[in-house]
Design a protein around this motif. Structure first.
Motif, PDB file in Angstrom:
ATOM      1  N   ILE A 186      12.787 -44.503  16.354  1.00 42.13           N
ATOM      2  CA  ILE A 186      14.225 -44.253  16.226  1.00 42.13           C
ATOM      3  C   ILE A 186      14.636 -44.391  14.770  1.00 42.13           C
ATOM      4  CG2 ILE A 186      16.522 -45.096  16.845  1.00 42.13           C
ATOM      5  CD1 ILE A 186      15.291 -46.055  19.492  1.00 42.13           C
ATOM      6  N   ASP A 187      14.149 -45.467  14.127  1.00 41.87           N
ATOM      7  CA  ASP A 187      14.484 -45.695  12.714  1.00 41.87           C
ATOM      8  C   ASP A 187      14.080 -44.507  11.852  1.00 41.87           C
ATOM      9  OD1 ASP A 187      15.428 -48.121  13.400  1.00 41.87           O
ATOM     10  OD2 ASP A 187      13.669 -49.255  12.756  1.00 41.87           O
ATOM     11  N   ALA A 188      12.979 -43.882  12.213  1.00 42.91           N
ATOM     12  CA  ALA A 188      12.492 -42.762  11.407  1.00 42.91           C
ATOM     13  C   ALA A 188      13.153 -41.449  11.799  1.00 42.91           C
ATOM     14  CB  ALA A 188      10.978 -42.652  11.559  1.00 42.91           C
ATOM     15  N   GLY A 189      14.110 -41.515  12.741  1.00 39.41           N
ATOM     16  CA  GLY A 189      14.791 -40.295  13.154  1.00 39.41           C
ATOM     17  C   GLY A 189      13.904 -39.366  13.953  1.00 39.41           C
ATOM     18  N   LEU A 190      12.999 -39.936  14.745  1.00 37.52           N
ATOM     19  CA  LEU A 190      12.073 -39.098  15.505  1.00 37.52           C
ATOM     20  C   LEU A 190      12.319 -39.162  17.006  1.00 37.52           C
ATOM     21  CD1 LEU A 190       8.831 -39.966  13.518  1.00 37.52           C
ATOM     22  CD2 LEU A 190      10.084 -37.821  13.468  1.00 37.52           C
ATOM     23  N   ALA A 191      13.382 -39.857  17.420  1.00 39.23           N
ATOM     24  CA  ALA A 191      13.694 -39.911  18.842  1.00 39.23           C
ATOM     25  C   ALA A 191      15.121 -39.391  19.035  1.00 39.23           C
ATOM     26  CB  ALA A 191      13.564 -41.333  19.360  1.00 39.23           C
ATOM     27  N   ALA A 192      15.246 -38.342  19.808  1.00 40.71           N
ATOM     28  CA  ALA A 192      16.560 -37.755  20.026  1.00 40.71           C
ATOM     29  C   ALA A 192      17.411 -38.675  20.900  1.00 40.71           C
ATOM     30  CB  ALA A 192      16.416 -36.395  20.681  1.00 40.71           C
ATOM     31  N   ASP A 193      18.683 -38.781  20.559  1.00 40.05           N
ATOM     32  CA  ASP A 193      19.621 -39.554  21.375  1.00 40.05           C
ATOM     33  C   ASP A 193      19.939 -38.744  22.622  1.00 40.05           C
ATOM     34  OD1 ASP A 193      21.709 -40.839  22.519  1.00 40.05           O
ATOM     35  OD2 ASP A 193      23.113 -40.507  20.859  1.00 40.05           O
ATOM     36  N   GLY A 214       5.354 -33.156  11.035  1.00 42.36           N
ATOM     37  CA  GLY A 214       5.827 -31.962  11.731  1.00 42.36           C
ATOM     38  C   GLY A 214       4.743 -31.138  12.392  1.00 42.36           C
ATOM     39  N   GLN A 215       3.810 -31.819  13.071  1.00 51.28           N
ATOM     40  CA  GLN A 215       2.749 -31.064  13.728  1.00 51.28           C
ATOM     41  C   GLN A 215       3.085 -30.741  15.180  1.00 51.28           C
ATOM     42  OE1 GLN A 215      -1.179 -32.680  13.024  1.00 51.28           O
ATOM     43  NE2 GLN A 215      -0.454 -33.504  11.091  1.00 51.28           N
ATOM     44  N   GLY A 216       4.340 -30.412  15.416  1.00 47.04           N
ATOM     45  CA  GLY A 216       4.702 -29.880  16.722  1.00 47.04           C
ATOM     46  C   GLY A 216       4.537 -30.821  17.892  1.00 47.04           C
ATOM     47  N   VAL A 217       4.998 -32.065  17.761  1.00 47.01           N
ATOM     48  CA  VAL A 217       5.072 -32.930  18.936  1.00 47.01           C
ATOM     49  C   VAL A 217       6.488 -32.766  19.487  1.00 47.01           C
ATOM     50  CG1 VAL A 217       4.883 -35.274  19.811  1.00 47.01           C
ATOM     51  CG2 VAL A 217       3.530 -34.572  17.831  1.00 47.01           C
ATOM     52  N   ASP A 218       6.628 -32.354  20.740  1.00 48.97           N
ATOM     53  CA  ASP A 218       7.966 -32.156  21.282  1.00 48.97           C
ATOM     54  C   ASP A 218       8.400 -33.315  22.163  1.00 48.97           C
ATOM     55  OD1 ASP A 218       8.491 -29.342  20.305  1.00 48.97           O
ATOM     56  OD2 ASP A 218       6.586 -29.094  21.338  1.00 48.97           O
ATOM     57  N   LEU A 219       7.459 -33.808  22.965  1.00 47.02           N
ATOM     58  CA  LEU A 219       7.764 -34.941  23.839  1.00 47.02           C
ATOM     59  C   LEU A 219       6.665 -35.974  23.663  1.00 47.02           C
ATOM     60  CD1 LEU A 219       8.125 -32.465  26.654  1.00 47.02           C
ATOM     61  CD2 LEU A 219       9.842 -34.248  26.588  1.00 47.02           C
ATOM     62  N   LYS A 264      11.910 -28.124  17.661  1.00 43.26           N
ATOM     63  CA  LYS A 264      12.785 -26.951  17.665  1.00 43.26           C
ATOM     64  C   LYS A 264      13.204 -26.582  19.077  1.00 43.26           C
ATOM     65  CE  LYS A 264      10.924 -24.706  13.540  1.00 43.26           C
ATOM     66  NZ  LYS A 264       9.534 -25.274  13.487  1.00 43.26           N
ATOM     67  N   HIS A 265      12.570 -27.166  20.056  1.00 40.37           N
ATOM     68  CA  HIS A 265      12.845 -26.758  21.433  1.00 40.37           C
ATOM     69  C   HIS A 265      13.311 -27.931  22.268  1.00 40.37           C
ATOM     70  CE1 HIS A 265      10.961 -23.012  20.387  1.00 40.37           C
ATOM     71  NE2 HIS A 265       9.876 -23.643  19.997  1.00 40.37           N
ATOM     72  N   GLN A 266      14.352 -28.619  21.791  1.00 39.95           N
ATOM     73  CA  GLN A 266      14.757 -29.828  22.493  1.00 39.95           C
ATOM     74  C   GLN A 266      15.339 -29.552  23.866  1.00 39.95           C
ATOM     75  OE1 GLN A 266      16.835 -32.731  20.073  1.00 39.95           O
ATOM     76  NE2 GLN A 266      15.898 -31.843  18.260  1.00 39.95           N
ATOM     77  N   SER A 267      16.072 -28.467  24.008  1.00 36.91           N
ATOM     78  CA  SER A 267      16.675 -28.227  25.327  1.00 36.91           C
ATOM     79  C   SER A 267      15.606 -27.883  26.351  1.00 36.91           C
ATOM     80  CB  SER A 267      17.746 -27.138  25.240  1.00 36.91           C
ATOM     81  OG  SER A 267      17.194 -25.966  24.712  1.00 36.91           O
ATOM     82  N   GLU A 268      14.575 -27.146  25.937  1.00 29.55           N
ATOM     83  CA  GLU A 268      13.476 -26.866  26.857  1.00 29.55           C
ATOM     84  C   GLU A 268      12.757 -28.168  27.217  1.00 29.55           C
ATOM     85  OE1 GLU A 268      14.004 -25.141  24.116  1.00 29.55           O
ATOM     86  OE2 GLU A 268      14.006 -22.991  24.577  1.00 29.55           O
ATOM     87  N   ALA A 269      12.563 -29.016  26.209  1.00 31.29           N
ATOM     88  CA  ALA A 269      11.899 -30.291  26.454  1.00 31.29           C
ATOM     89  C   ALA A 269      12.717 -31.127  27.437  1.00 31.29           C
ATOM     90  CB  ALA A 269      11.715 -31.054  25.143  1.00 31.29           C
ATOM     91  N   ILE A 314      12.184 -37.381  23.355  1.00 30.92           N
ATOM     92  CA  ILE A 314      12.104 -36.035  22.794  1.00 30.92           C
ATOM     93  C   ILE A 314      12.135 -36.181  21.279  1.00 30.92           C
ATOM     94  CG2 ILE A 314      13.291 -33.828  22.545  1.00 30.92           C
ATOM     95  CD1 ILE A 314      14.348 -34.206  25.376  1.00 30.92           C
ATOM     96  N   ASN A 315      11.212 -35.534  20.600  1.00 31.46           N
ATOM     97  CA  ASN A 315      11.178 -35.582  19.146  1.00 31.46           C
ATOM     98  C   ASN A 315      12.441 -34.924  18.593  1.00 31.46           C
ATOM     99  OD1 ASN A 315      10.661 -35.440  16.438  1.00 31.46           O
ATOM    100  ND2 ASN A 315       8.648 -34.445  16.651  1.00 31.46           N
ATOM    101  N   ALA A 316      13.202 -35.702  17.817  1.00 29.72           N
ATOM    102  CA  ALA A 316      14.463 -35.178  17.292  1.00 29.72           C
ATOM    103  C   ALA A 316      14.234 -34.046  16.305  1.00 29.72           C
ATOM    104  CB  ALA A 316      15.250 -36.301  16.627  1.00 29.72           C
ATOM    105  N   LYS A 317      12.991 -33.869  15.861  1.00 33.32           N
ATOM    106  CA  LYS A 317      12.703 -32.786  14.933  1.00 33.32           C
ATOM    107  C   LYS A 317      12.139 -31.562  15.642  1.00 33.32           C
ATOM    108  CE  LYS A 317      12.200 -35.491  10.777  1.00 33.32           C
ATOM    109  NZ  LYS A 317      11.259 -36.289   9.982  1.00 33.32           N
TER     110      LYS A 317
END
Lengths: 293, 451
Positions: free
Chosen positions: B127-134, B109-114, B340-345, B335-338
């Motif tokens: 994807i398996d790790a839940g780190l790529a947003a659908d 969780g070190q703030g990678v957004d894209l 906090k700013h997915q819509s901005e990303a 986009i990192n599924a974790k």
């Protein structure tokens, strides 16, 4: 009163070793115990679902051809250690005489040990180049028609790595032997000369046994260090060509940080630990026969 | 006395080191200041922001391209336009260690957004790790429609977990003058046998007629197996497909009999700088991808006196209709599924894909979106050197080639074991049939383990 003093002394001792024990605990013992646990899981770095799989990893290891192959490569790699120890001894004996440029030569032999591994790797790759490399150039000029392919064939690559490693360890072995040679008593050597011993005999029957504790030390530390090394191979061949230079430690690294297969990598690294343990134990047992304190 | 001298010497050395360290840390922080103020208006903007509105949203984007080869210019342009969303670009090196760094940063969780993926192999893990947003959750941007048919290779189970943003062509770069001298036309569709002929005719003395970058080296196999399946109907490995053997034997013939291409052992251990070999005119044909342009536009380090023409990668398949080629699209940005700013990303990602990425063209990356100004990007990609390229064949491999494309999506373990086996073959340690058998055996073991 006295009892109290003893206890305080003991407490003080713990306080002194405390910081370093904390380090050992945090950075060695706990991770080691953790990896022992991982052996029985299918933990993959990126996969949050971890299952206990019992002995599956060990069964897989026993059936894994690559594991045996990497063990064989490791054994070939370890050959470099005794060779460089013996060479280091001979160089030290020569440089312990009164010869020209002694200090400069000592420095030169020690250089590889303090040189950056990656730089070393690239220089050797150029030297070993099968077509344009100076080593094969030299061999051709003295009439060798088919010089070895060195790093570029699966049969010779491990030996090419051995040569690099011997050259790398040589300087360190030499320095330690030079120190040991200072301890060899001159009286013994003079007495031997008086009795008419030839230089070869002196070397073999007096100096070599007298420095045997040093030889033992260099063998043990050298073997342990070598078995754990993978950086130089990673830089030069990445385990190739084919899998001819994939040694066990590199295989551990690949499984952990290339395939993210932590469960299996833990299993492999415990296998590595056991190998080191066995080698060291054998040497402890064997030393009684040839090490003279 | 002497001892004292030594001591003072040591002391002054220590002091000097301390001073140097002090300097360097000072330099370091100066450097940082310089970096963030890279575009002079950033500083003033942040100021106006804090005065005017709430704090801007800060996003971090990780990619493998060095900042100076485009990304910094892209990010600066966005930041100037969007004071409320500020992007920072972090470069990771696209190798094992670099990807590990990115993955650990995301998991902790070190703030990678894209972040940019370069292979589906890497994406799949994320994807398996839940780190790529659908990305199918967003309905305002139709990736299929924007990026065209090639985009479908990047779908996983029918969904996009990233946007393929660039045209990513793989091709054989040709020395046009050498081809002209030998009377050979620039092929638009050819087989490996034809390439072998070309290489023979172009071979000059001890030199090679054809060299390959190691990255697309194994693509012919993947082309065959993407078309025909990596596994047979019964679920066992298909790595012993006839055309795989054909590939092995063709290349081996070129290495051993024709001596038109470097033996693999020699190429690997000397880490042959193929771009340089080609651009200096030593080898007339090079199997590579769009990143060649980074070097071929650089006349300072790679002076060149010939025109570069382009041909598609040759096929093993007998019929053009059975052929798929690698590439099409690349730079798959997720986009990192974790985050906090997915819509901005997402806002940034759309802007990037639809033309914001234009400065990346300098490094050979053309936008894939139909709404981006491709002509402008092409011009900036070729820089002032447009006349040193054969425009028609370039347009053909970049835009017009109708061959369907595939995206390599093979687990790293399988890629590695396959490579180990074919290396043994090319080095003469085992026969072609043994190689295929070994590949199949190891692939089956892998399939068994990862059921």
């Amino acid at each position: 009163m006295n009892n109290n003093w003893m206890r305080r002394q003991r407490m003080l001792g713990y306080v002194f070793i405390g910081p370093s024990m904390l380090g050992v605990l945090l950075f060695f013992l706990i991770p080691a115990a953790y990896s022992l646990g991982l052996m029985f899981t299918d933990y993959k770095l990126m996969n949050p679902n971890v299952k206990f799989v019992g002995l599956d990893n060990i069964v897989r290891l026993l059936k894994d051809d690559m594991f045996y192959k990497s063990m064989k490569n490791t054994a070939l790699f370890l050959l470099a250690v005794p060779v460089s120890v013996v060479l280091g001894f001979l160089v030290a004996v020569v440089l312990n005489q009164k010869i020209y440029l002694k200090k400069l030569l000592r420095g030169l032999y020690f250089m590889p040990y303090i040189t950056s591994g990656v730089a070393v790797a690239f220089v050797w790759m150029l030297l070993f180049h099968p077509k344009q490399g100076p080593i094969n150039g030299l061999l051709r000029s003295i009439g060798v028609d088919n010089p070895p392919g060195w790093l570029s064939t699966t049969t010779s690559s491990m030996f090419a790595i051995d040569i690099i490693w011997i050259w790398f360890l040589l300087g360190y072995n030499m320095i330690i032997y030079l120190a040991a040679l200072q301890e060899v008593s001159q009286e013994l050597l003079e007495a031997a000369k008086m009795d008419g011993a030839r230089p070869g005999q002196i070397l073999r029957s007096i100096i070599w046994p007298l420095v045997s504790p040093t030889t033992f030390l260099l063998l043990i530390t050298g073997l342990i260090m070598t078995i754990k090394t993978f950086g130089i191979i990673q830089a030069i061949t990445q385990g190739g060509p084919g899998s001819s230079t994939t040694i066990l430690s590199l295989y551990v690294y690949q499984n952990a940080f290339r395939y993210y297969d932590m469960g299996y990598a833990s299993t492999l690294s415990w296998a590595l630990f056991i190998v080191i343990l066995i080698i060291t134990a054998l040497q402890w047992v064997g030393q009684k026969r040839w090490v003279h304190y | 006395m002497r001892k004292k001298g030594l001591f003072t010497g040591m002391a002054s050395l220590v002091l000097a080191m301390g001073v140097m360290a002090g300097c360097s840390s000072e330099n370091g922080s100066n450097g940082n200041n310089g970096g963030s103020a890279g575009s002079p208006n950033t500083g003033s903007e942040t100021k106006t922001n804090t005065a005017a509105a709430a704090d801007p949203v800060k996003l971090t984007m990780w990619g493998g391209v060095p900042p100076e080869a485009g990304p910094q210019a892209v990010v600066d342009a966005w930041n100037a336009e969007h004071p409320d969303i500020q992007i920072e670009y972090v470069r990771y090196v696209n190798d094992d260690e670099g990807n590990l760094k990115l993955d650990t940063a995301m998991m902790t969780g070190q703030g990678v957004d894209l972040y940019v993926n370069y292979t589906l192999t890497q994406t799949q893990k994320r994807i398996d790790a839940g780190l790529a947003a659908d990305l199918s959750q967003y309905s305002d941007y139709n990736i299929d429609e924007k990026m065209g048919a090639d985009a479908s290779g990047w779908k996983i189970d029918g969904k996009f977990y990233g946007v393929p943003t660039t045209k990513s062509a793989f091709f054989v770069a040709l020395n046009k003058e050498a081809l002209d001298a030998a009377g050979l036309p620039i092929p638009k569709d050819w087989t490996w046998d034809e390439l072998r002929d070309y290489a023979k005719k172009l071979k000059d003395g001890d030199g090679y007629g054809f060299i390959q970058h190691t990255e697309p080296y194994v693509d012919p196999i993947d082309s065959v197996l993407s078309k025909n399946g990596y596994t047979k109907a019964d679920g066992s490995s298909n790595l012993d497909h006839l055309q795989v053997k054909q590939w092995l034997e063709t290349l081996n013939g070129m290495m051993q009999d024709d001596k038109t291409t470097p033996p693999l052992g020699e190429q690997l251990t000397s880490k042959m700088p193929v771009e340089q070999e080609f651009l200096s005119g030593k080898a007339p044909m090079l199997n590579i991808g769009a990143w060649l342009l980074r070097s071929s536009n650089n006349f300072t380090d790679f002076p060149r006196d010939f025109t570069i023409a382009f041909a598609p990668v040759p096929r093993l398949a007998a019929n053009q209709a059975d052929y798929m080629t690698r590439g099409g699209l690349g730079d798959y940005i997720s986009i990192n599924a974790k985050s906090k700013h997915q819509s901005e990303a997402w806002e940034f990602l759309k802007w990037y894909a639809d033309g914001g990425m234009a400065p990346m063209a300098v490094g050979g990356r053309l936008p894939a979106s139909k709404d981006a100004d491709q002509q402008a990007a092409l011009d900036s990609m070729l820089g002032g050197k447009a006349d040193t390229y054969d425009k028609d064949s370039l347009m053909y491999v970049m835009f017009e080639n109708p061959t369907p494309s595939f995206v390599r999506n093979l687990p790293q373990e399988v890629m590695d074991m396959r490579q180990q086996e074919y290396e043994k073959y090319f080095l003469g340690e085992q026969s072609a049939d043994d190689t295929l058998a070994a590949m199949v055996k190891r692939h089956n073991e892998y399939l068994q383990q990862n059921k």
